[in-house]
Design an enzyme around this catalytic site. Structure first.
Site, PDB file in Angstrom:
ATOM      1  N   GLU A 200       0.871  -1.149  -0.150  1.00  0.00           N
ATOM      2  CA  GLU A 200      -0.007   0.005   0.003  1.00  0.00           C
ATOM      3  C   GLU A 200       0.962   1.235   0.051  1.00  0.00           C
ATOM      4  O   GLU A 200       0.544   2.212   1.031  1.00  0.00           O
ATOM      5  CB  GLU A 200      -0.897   0.166   1.213  1.00  0.00           C
ATOM      6  CG  GLU A 200      -2.078  -0.969   1.044  1.00  0.00           C
ATOM      7  CD  GLU A 200      -2.978  -1.085   2.340  1.00  0.00           C
ATOM      8  OE1 GLU A 200      -4.226  -1.479   2.021  1.00  0.00           O
ATOM      9  OE2 GLU A 200      -2.598  -0.807   3.358  1.00  0.00           O
ATOM     10  N   GLU A 298      -6.288  -6.485  -2.330  1.00  0.00           N
ATOM     11  CA  GLU A 298      -7.052  -6.463  -1.211  1.00  0.00           C
ATOM     12  C   GLU A 298      -8.289  -6.056  -1.446  1.00  0.00           C
ATOM     13  O   GLU A 298      -8.518  -4.716  -1.622  1.00  0.00           O
ATOM     14  CB  GLU A 298      -6.528  -5.809  -0.040  1.00  0.00           C
ATOM     15  CG  GLU A 298      -5.053  -6.355   0.709  1.00  0.00           C
ATOM     16  CD  GLU A 298      -4.644  -5.621   1.760  1.00  0.00           C
ATOM     17  OE1 GLU A 298      -5.299  -4.841   2.315  1.00  0.00           O
ATOM     18  OE2 GLU A 298      -3.230  -5.583   1.987  1.00  0.00           O
TER      19      GLU A 298
END
Length: 1006
Positions: A200, A298
């Site tokens: 991320e 995700e």
């Protein structure tokens, strides 16, 4: 029947079909026409084009779930979870690795015992699951420090940046772990097919270069230098296109992003936010990374829950089966072919490994519960979807189009998104949902769909279709069924399987819903109803090229035989939940099995069919597709009588649940010892660490005092911290100001000698506490020596999500203090501190660097099995202590459970009532493993599952409970029980006891 279309609709459909066949619009022609051309990098086993991955030359849809083996410290149970994931229809698992657990001391990398990854790789290989490795070094993951070890607080350079000292700090971990993962790559016969560098890498403050390609390239090169040759994939936290192929230095091979559209509001599980459904995923993908498969690394599979939260059952209700139907199918409409759900199994934040924003449970509301049971409806719903996708190779190459409220439906309250066939035999898919995606209305509509028979308005034999509430459907047209063709179906397909000389198609819908399908083939006179009621109609089309079946879903269901070789099962959704598609090992054949709670595997040995399955109740088992030559059935190695009922082989599994003898913890003889001797007169702290650093390398919080009392400056990064401050009284001391920090929900207590000055009982919104205390009560005499004892609960280190903020460096312990006098002076205090015994030189290598904190009982090792307690006082945590302080209790008991055949969940259940118990913090230790942290006044967790393997189901167990009473009057635990769940007769692999080293006198303990 066939309807003549208005000109505008015919033109629109023609345009969409042309788009699907690559003659106009969308991607460049070369991409469409050359879709089978596979790109390679450092190897040729895992390749890709713009539509999907290829593995060994076969196009695959990666349907994956997130599972962190470190959150289930019983390696022999990893295969149990993997088999439950495989049974969903998944073929991949994504996993993080937690650096903080492997390099507790700089330069000392340890991946042994429960932290070894090789058994995980072996279990994945045995199960037939691919792996996406996510080593970080930063992982977030709601773990302490986001996976960063606490000693990084002493690194001055910015974390997750190109700072030389930070990069150097990561080298040993990335090199050591990288080699372990490299050995498990598919190129070496292992299961790892993808690796994600960093995590991320999406959000930064305004004071650091971002995105920094040089930094990302360094992480990529660390992986390559360690021998990683499989493709590298990213997970942008949102679809911003960072580090996508073509962006230059730091680009990955395949771009992916994350998505959590409902957020994490478990307080309002039925509230879906306005405009929360992602509708731009497809267009963003074509802008950002059109040459790679559309990848969501995700996507929301549940929700985290903070201290003081609502509990994971409510999080499961937030991200429930309705969420799966609407949101996951919306992702299919965008053409996702690498799809990972976070989490698929959450596990447990045992041993202090969690961050301060969460408690012990990491159940996450996921489809597999923390105790490994699969009783949530969302598990069954997800199985229906994943099995359909994996049964539909045409989906892998279908071309997503634009959603419409008018092109396909006669009702603007219905939105339909097409995925149109990219070949003549691929079939098209139409994802149907409510236009207002939060709607709970029942909406009537008709559809007009393009098919090989022309545009057909559906239903033909009824007035309308119905979409009930928060639901979504995937309608199919020209759908291949092993050489036959389903012209259309308005109900969802579960699977279609070729078995010997016939094909079985399973279709389902909500109970009471009217649906319709059409099949190319013989006239309706050759359709036989083998079972079912009367709520269906069969009719030939006008052209007689296909026939139409209109049916209403009900629990009885229908079985139709079409011609000689096609069988159609028409089921209601709840009945379909009981069906499983299972590969017969070492063959290309598949069984369809109806009945068990779980089906793990199937194999054939000579004339024997062996099925490994789980059952939580007596049931009939129907098996479709038993190979020719098989005459015996064994379920969990027990030969089981069978009979033939139409197409199925039928067996009865009759269960008698075992009688379980579970000890009543309140009836056992508990032993007690004081775990805060530090407040007694004459306590010797000469072996404690002296807080004598006049500077700190912690760049997050500058010193507020003459010396640093930041715990991580001295190597203490986990669990309870204890400080002792020595001072000589002047006689004028009036006020103590204390600034402590332990993370969200932490508590602290301050004693002056043996007098409780005060406690901070915690708030889930506060990470620190600044308070002042009147200390005139004890009446300090000039020239006398005194000790301040400060206990601070470290809830874990903060994550480091925003690059440049370095929040992981937020210090723990005493952050500042002042002992003020009435003369406007400050009395000097000399501080000592302790955390876990040895700090970074932690003693318990089996349980890792985070399992122990600084309580006296922990430093002595009294939480470990075999602790000599004969000299301790007989006392129970249910009686508690009458004064503020910290007590430690222990008890031993034997279990003798039939765990070889039965999977029996066990949990420790605490009754919580602060009105009668007082405010306290407690920790639960099971055979030395910390498996529970209780915050009586904050909550929410009171039930703590502990897996077999940590618990000895056939032997002696040692349980410890620490009880920290925060206020005058002391505290007690109102009730504590060991509670069994529903026993499941199981086909799992045997569970092996985890190495749990016993108590040995610690010579260095103090």
């Amino acid at each position: 029947m066939m309807l003549r279309l208005p000109l505008f609709l015919a033109v629109a459909i023609h345009a969409l079909l042309s788009y699907a066949l690559g003659t106009s619009g969308g991607r460049p022609d070369s991409m469409i026409l050359d879709f089978a051309e596979k790109r390679d990098a450092l190897q040729d086993i895992v390749t890709w084009d713009e539509q999907s991955l290829y593995v060994h030359g076969e196009r695959v849809m990666l349907f994956s779930g997130e599972f962190h083996p470190f959150r289930l410290p019983v390696p022999s149970l990893w295969i149990d979870v993997l088999q439950k994931i495989k049974a969903l229809g998944f073929n991949c698992v994504s996993f993080y690795v937690d650096w903080a657990l492997l390099e507790g001391k700089p330069g000392e990398f340890r991946a042994e015992g429960v932290f070894a990854l090789e058994p995980f790789f072996e279990a994945a290989t045995q199960t037939g699951i691919y792996l996406l490795a996510r080593p970080g070094p930063y992982i977030n993951a709601e773990v302490s420090g986001g996976g960063f070890p606490g000693w990084l607080q002493r690194v001055r350079g910015g974390l997750r940046t190109n700072a030389a000292d930070y990069l150097n700090a990561t080298d040993n971990y990335m090199s050591s772990l990288g080699k372990i993962i490299a050995d498990a790559q598919i190129t070496n016969g292992g299961p790892v097919i993808l690796l994600q560098p960093e995590n991320e890498y999406t959000v930064a403050n305004a004071y650091v270069p971002f995105p920094d390609g040089e930094y990302m390239q360094y992480v990529i090169q660390q992986a390559r230098d360690a021998g990683i040759v499989v493709p590298l994939i990213s997970n942008d936290a949102s679809p911003y296109g960072y580090n996508a192929p073509g962006t230059g230095v730091g680009e990955v091979d395949i771009y992916g992003h994350d998505g959590y559209p409902l957020g994490f509001d478990c307080a309002h599980p039925t509230t879906w936010p306005t405009n929360g459904l992602p509708t731009a995923y497809r267009s963003l993908h074509l802008k950002q990374s059109p040459n790679t498969p559309y990848s969501i690394i995700e996507f929301q599979g549940g929700s985290f829950d903070p201290w003081g939260g609502w509990g994971f059952e409510q999080c499961s209700a937030l991200v429930n089966f309705e969420f799966e139907r609407v949101f996951y199918k919306n992702n299919y409409a965008a053409g996702v072919t690498i799809f990972n759900l976070y989490m698929i199994f959450g596990g447990t934040n045992w041993g202090n490994l969690g961050h301060p924003g969460g408690y012990t449970s990491y159940d996450y509301g996921s489809v597999i519960k923390e105790d490994r049971t699969v009783t949530r409806e969302k598990y069954s719903e997800l199985k229906l979807q994943a099995t359909f996708i994996q049964s539909s190779p045409g989906y892998f190459t279908a071309i997503p189009g634009n959603s419409s409220t008018s092109l396909y439906s006669n009702n603007p309250d219905i939105t339909i998104t097409p995925l149109l066939a990219n070949s003549t035999d691929g079939g098209s898919f139409f994802v149907v949902r409510h236009t207002e995606y939060t709607s709970v209305e029942s909406t009537q509509y008709r559809v007009t769909l393009p098919t090989s028979q022309g545009a057909i308005t559906i239903p033909q034999l009824n007035q309308s279709l119905t979409l009930n509430g928060r639901d979504s459907k995937v309608m199919v047209t020209d759908y291949d069924v092993q050489g036959g063709k389903l012209i259309y179906s308005t109900a969802d397909v579960f699977t279609q399987v070729k078995q010997d000389n016939h094909t079985v198609v399973v279709i389902y819908a909500g109970t009471g819903e009217s649906n319709e399908l059409a099949i190319q083939g013989p006239p309706s006179s050759q359709v036989k109803k083998l079972s079912g009621g009367t709520s269906f109609k069969v009719s030939n089309s006008n052209s007689s090229d296909y026939f139409v079946v209109n049916w209403t879903a009900n629990p009885e269901g229908f079985i139709l035989q079409v011609g000689d070789g096609l069988y159609i099962y028409l089921l209601d959704r709840n009945t379909a939940y009981n069906y499983w598609v299972t590969e017969i090992s070492n063959t290309t054949s598949k069984l369809i099995i109806n009945g068990p709670y779980l089906v793990r595997s199937a194999s054939v040995n000579s004339d024997e069919l062996h099925i490994k399955a789980d059952f939580n109740a007596s049931t009939n088992v129907e098996i479709l597709g038993v190979p020719g030559g098989v005459s015996k059935l064994f379920i969990n190695d027990v030969e089981t009588a069978t009979e033939i009922a139409g197409l199925a082989t039928v067996a009865n599994v009759s269960l008698t649940a075992p009688t379980l003898t579970i000890p009543k913890l309140s009836d056992l003889e508990w032993k007690y010892i004081d775990s805060l001797p530090e407040i007694t007169a004459g306590y010797d702290d000469s072996a404690w660490t002296v807080a004598d650093h006049r500077t700190t390398d912690n760049t997050y919080q500058y010193l507020q005092a003459q010396v640093s009392t930041y715990a991580s400056d001295y190597g203490y990064h986990t669990g309870v911290l204890i400080y002792r401050g020595h001072f000589n009284a002047t006689g004028y001391e009036t006020n103590l100001s204390m600034w402590t920090g332990g993370g969200n929900g932490f508590a602290s207590s301050i004693w002056l000698d043996d007098y409780l000055v005060g406690s901070y009982t915690g708030n889930p919104g506060n990470e620190t506490c600044q308070d002042s205390y009147d200390i005139t009560g004890p009446g300090l005499q000039a020239g006398t020596e005194h000790v301040l004892t400060v206990v601070v609960e470290n809830m874990g280190l903060d994550e480091d999500y925003v690059i440049g903020d370095d929040t992981m460096k937020g210090p723990r312990g005493i952050l500042g203090w002042r002992l003020a006098t009435s003369k406007s002076t400050n009395t000097p205090v000399v501080w000592k501190l302790t955390g876990n015994l040895g700090g970074e030189d932690y003693l318990d290598r089996a349980r890792g660097p985070l399992n122990e904190g600084g309580l006296f009982a922990e430093r002595q090792g009294y939480h470990l099995p075999g602790t000599p307690t004969d000299a301790w006082v007989s006392n129970s945590p249910l009686e508690g202590i009458g004064l503020p302080g910290i007590a430690f209790y222990s008890v031993s008991f034997d279990l003798n459970l039939p765990s070889a055949e039965w999977d029996i969940p066990l949990s420790f259940s605490f009754t919580n009532n602060t009105e009668t118990s007082g405010i306290y913090r407690a920790q639960l230790y099971v055979n030395g493993w910390q498996f529970g942290k209780i915050s009586s006044n904050i909550g929410p967790q009171t039930v703590f599952p502990v897996p077999e393997g940590i618990l000895n189901y056939n032997g002696t167990n040692y349980v410890g409970v620490s009880l920290w009473a925060l206020e005058e009057g002391g505290a007690k635990i109102p009730a504590l029980e060991l509670v069994p769940g529903v026993p499941v007769w199981t086909g799992r692999e045997p569970v092996e006891l985890v190495e749990s080293p016993p108590f040995v006198q610690r010579e260095a303990a103090y």
